[in-house]
Design a protein around this motif. Structure first.
Motif, PDB file in Angstrom:
ATOM      1  N   SER A 155      13.760  24.398  28.526  1.00 58.63           N
ATOM      2  CA  SER A 155      12.531  25.413  30.056  1.00 58.63           C
ATOM      3  C   SER A 155      11.729  24.670  29.687  1.00 58.63           C
ATOM      4  O   SER A 155      10.925  23.865  30.289  1.00 58.63           O
ATOM      5  CB  SER A 155      12.603  26.729  29.335  1.00 58.63           C
ATOM      6  OG  SER A 155      12.280  27.171  29.982  1.00 58.63           O
ATOM      7  N   LEU A 156      11.408  23.835  28.483  1.00 60.91           N
ATOM      8  CA  LEU A 156       9.758  23.259  28.013  1.00 60.91           C
ATOM      9  C   LEU A 156      10.019  21.946  28.870  1.00 60.91           C
ATOM     10  O   LEU A 156       8.843  21.675  29.765  1.00 60.91           O
ATOM     11  CB  LEU A 156       9.597  23.063  26.842  1.00 60.91           C
ATOM     12  CG  LEU A 156       8.300  21.937  26.069  1.00 60.91           C
ATOM     13  CD1 LEU A 156       7.071  23.286  26.303  1.00 60.91           C
ATOM     14  CD2 LEU A 156       8.552  21.812  25.090  1.00 60.91           C
ATOM     15  N   LYS A 157      11.225  21.426  28.939  1.00 57.55           N
ATOM     16  CA  LYS A 157      11.240  19.764  29.992  1.00 57.55           C
ATOM     17  C   LYS A 157      10.891  20.227  31.197  1.00 57.55           C
ATOM     18  O   LYS A 157      10.255  19.277  31.729  1.00 57.55           O
ATOM     19  CB  LYS A 157      12.872  18.642  29.289  1.00 57.55           C
ATOM     20  CG  LYS A 157      13.111  18.660  28.004  1.00 57.55           C
ATOM     21  CD  LYS A 157      14.475  17.997  28.232  1.00 57.55           C
ATOM     22  CE  LYS A 157      14.160  17.084  26.893  1.00 57.55           C
ATOM     23  NZ  LYS A 157      16.240  16.512  26.841  1.00 57.55           N
ATOM     24  N   ASN A 158      12.235  21.271  31.500  1.00 52.94           N
ATOM     25  CA  ASN A 158      11.274  21.226  33.314  1.00 52.94           C
ATOM     26  C   ASN A 158      10.149  22.237  33.573  1.00 52.94           C
ATOM     27  O   ASN A 158       9.590  21.422  34.130  1.00 52.94           O
ATOM     28  CB  ASN A 158      12.757  23.263  33.427  1.00 52.94           C
ATOM     29  CG  ASN A 158      14.452  22.820  32.942  1.00 52.94           C
ATOM     30  OD1 ASN A 158      14.534  21.340  33.492  1.00 52.94           O
ATOM     31  ND2 ASN A 158      14.812  23.671  33.132  1.00 52.94           N
ATOM     32  N   TYR A 159       9.133  22.632  32.692  1.00 56.59           N
ATOM     33  CA  TYR A 159       8.085  22.930  32.607  1.00 56.59           C
ATOM     34  C   TYR A 159       7.622  22.169  32.640  1.00 56.59           C
ATOM     35  O   TYR A 159       6.157  22.106  33.457  1.00 56.59           O
ATOM     36  CB  TYR A 159       7.805  24.246  31.443  1.00 56.59           C
ATOM     37  CG  TYR A 159       6.441  23.947  31.330  1.00 56.59           C
ATOM     38  CD1 TYR A 159       6.056  25.196  32.501  1.00 56.59           C
ATOM     39  CD2 TYR A 159       5.502  23.547  30.202  1.00 56.59           C
ATOM     40  CE1 TYR A 159       4.449  25.375  32.347  1.00 56.59           C
ATOM     41  CE2 TYR A 159       3.977  23.975  30.506  1.00 56.59           C
ATOM     42  CZ  TYR A 159       3.781  24.987  31.751  1.00 56.59           C
ATOM     43  OH  TYR A 159       1.920  25.380  31.601  1.00 56.59           O
ATOM     44  N   PHE A 160       7.604  21.262  31.845  1.00 53.44           N
ATOM     45  CA  PHE A 160       6.880  19.565  32.256  1.00 53.44           C
ATOM     46  C   PHE A 160       7.194  18.866  33.535  1.00 53.44           C
ATOM     47  O   PHE A 160       6.188  17.677  34.055  1.00 53.44           O
ATOM     48  CB  PHE A 160       7.795  18.636  31.325  1.00 53.44           C
ATOM     49  CG  PHE A 160       6.337  19.198  29.733  1.00 53.44           C
ATOM     50  CD1 PHE A 160       4.993  18.862  29.852  1.00 53.44           C
ATOM     51  CD2 PHE A 160       6.695  18.947  29.044  1.00 53.44           C
ATOM     52  CE1 PHE A 160       4.363  19.385  29.070  1.00 53.44           C
ATOM     53  CE2 PHE A 160       6.007  19.292  27.233  1.00 53.44           C
ATOM     54  CZ  PHE A 160       5.095  19.490  27.751  1.00 53.44           C
ATOM     55  N   THR A 179       7.656  20.469  36.588  1.00 48.80           N
ATOM     56  CA  THR A 179       6.966  21.176  37.709  1.00 48.80           C
ATOM     57  C   THR A 179       5.110  20.063  37.758  1.00 48.80           C
ATOM     58  O   THR A 179       5.196  20.024  36.900  1.00 48.80           O
ATOM     59  CB  THR A 179       7.256  22.505  37.758  1.00 48.80           C
ATOM     60  OG1 THR A 179       6.497  22.678  35.974  1.00 48.80           O
ATOM     61  CG2 THR A 179       8.656  22.632  37.701  1.00 48.80           C
ATOM     62  N   HIS A 198       5.824  33.235  32.342  1.00 51.01           N
ATOM     63  CA  HIS A 198       7.083  32.127  31.920  1.00 51.01           C
ATOM     64  C   HIS A 198       6.094  30.955  31.692  1.00 51.01           C
ATOM     65  O   HIS A 198       5.640  30.435  29.983  1.00 51.01           O
ATOM     66  CB  HIS A 198       7.277  31.311  32.938  1.00 51.01           C
ATOM     67  CG  HIS A 198       8.318  30.100  32.305  1.00 51.01           C
ATOM     68  ND1 HIS A 198      10.056  30.554  31.665  1.00 51.01           N
ATOM     69  CD2 HIS A 198       8.445  29.264  32.785  1.00 51.01           C
ATOM     70  CE1 HIS A 198      10.172  29.256  31.769  1.00 51.01           C
ATOM     71  NE2 HIS A 198       8.733  27.966  32.299  1.00 51.01           N
ATOM     72  N   LYS A 199       4.841  31.236  32.074  1.00 47.69           N
ATOM     73  CA  LYS A 199       4.299  30.009  31.299  1.00 47.69           C
ATOM     74  C   LYS A 199       2.787  30.348  30.688  1.00 47.69           C
ATOM     75  O   LYS A 199       2.593  29.346  30.029  1.00 47.69           O
ATOM     76  CB  LYS A 199       2.631  29.678  33.264  1.00 47.69           C
ATOM     77  CG  LYS A 199       1.874  28.983  33.205  1.00 47.69           C
ATOM     78  CD  LYS A 199       0.742  28.120  33.989  1.00 47.69           C
ATOM     79  CE  LYS A 199      -0.228  27.515  34.007  1.00 47.69           C
ATOM     80  NZ  LYS A 199      -1.240  27.756  34.404  1.00 47.69           N
ATOM     81  N   TYR A 239       3.517  32.369  28.068  1.00 45.20           N
ATOM     82  CA  TYR A 239       4.666  31.857  26.894  1.00 45.20           C
ATOM     83  C   TYR A 239       4.113  30.269  26.296  1.00 45.20           C
ATOM     84  O   TYR A 239       3.964  30.351  25.425  1.00 45.20           O
ATOM     85  CB  TYR A 239       6.593  32.213  27.422  1.00 45.20           C
ATOM     86  CG  TYR A 239       6.907  31.815  26.026  1.00 45.20           C
ATOM     87  CD1 TYR A 239       7.281  32.686  25.291  1.00 45.20           C
ATOM     88  CD2 TYR A 239       7.462  30.385  25.594  1.00 45.20           C
ATOM     89  CE1 TYR A 239       7.949  33.037  24.283  1.00 45.20           C
ATOM     90  CE2 TYR A 239       8.186  30.299  24.205  1.00 45.20           C
ATOM     91  CZ  TYR A 239       8.832  31.908  23.649  1.00 45.20           C
ATOM     92  OH  TYR A 239       9.083  31.538  22.858  1.00 45.20           O
ATOM     93  N   PHE A 240       4.178  28.775  27.306  1.00 43.12           N
ATOM     94  CA  PHE A 240       3.921  28.024  27.239  1.00 43.12           C
ATOM     95  C   PHE A 240       3.020  27.664  26.231  1.00 43.12           C
ATOM     96  O   PHE A 240       2.044  27.034  25.590  1.00 43.12           O
ATOM     97  CB  PHE A 240       4.545  26.793  27.572  1.00 43.12           C
ATOM     98  CG  PHE A 240       5.891  26.511  28.299  1.00 43.12           C
ATOM     99  CD1 PHE A 240       6.972  26.696  27.476  1.00 43.12           C
ATOM    100  CD2 PHE A 240       6.376  27.542  29.460  1.00 43.12           C
ATOM    101  CE1 PHE A 240       8.007  26.789  27.315  1.00 43.12           C
ATOM    102  CE2 PHE A 240       8.260  27.252  29.894  1.00 43.12           C
ATOM    103  CZ  PHE A 240       8.792  26.745  28.656  1.00 43.12           C
TER     104      PHE A 240
END
Length: 79
Positions: A72-77, A79, A26-27, A29-30
């Motif tokens: 998913s990008l919003k959720n990544y930010f 955390t 996951h990480k 990928y971003f």
């Protein structure tokens, strides 16, 4: 009759695979997406590049559309 064919992995493919494994799928990928942003004209172009790269490596797309990626990008930010 369906015959599965597997492409021959190059050293770059193996390095990229271990990059994903090292950082977490996951990480990583971003991280790849943010790296692609530097060389892309648009965010969508960067997303498509990383999503295609992921497909070539793992045989499936990580995100089915840009909308699910942005969510998913919003959720990544967060955390």
């Amino acid at each position: 009759m369906n015959v599965l064919s597997h492409k021959e992995l190059t050293q770059d493919d193996l390095n990229l695979y271990w990059y994903y494994r090292k950082h977490g799928i996951h990480k990583a990928y971003f991280l790849r997406y943010f790296g692609m942003l530097k060389n892309s004209r648009t965010m969508i172009e960067a997303f498509n590049s990383v999503n295609d790269e992921y497909f070539d490596l793992f045989g499936e797309y990580k995100y089915s559309c840009i909308r699910s990626f942005r969510r998913s990008l919003k959720n990544y930010f967060r955390t």
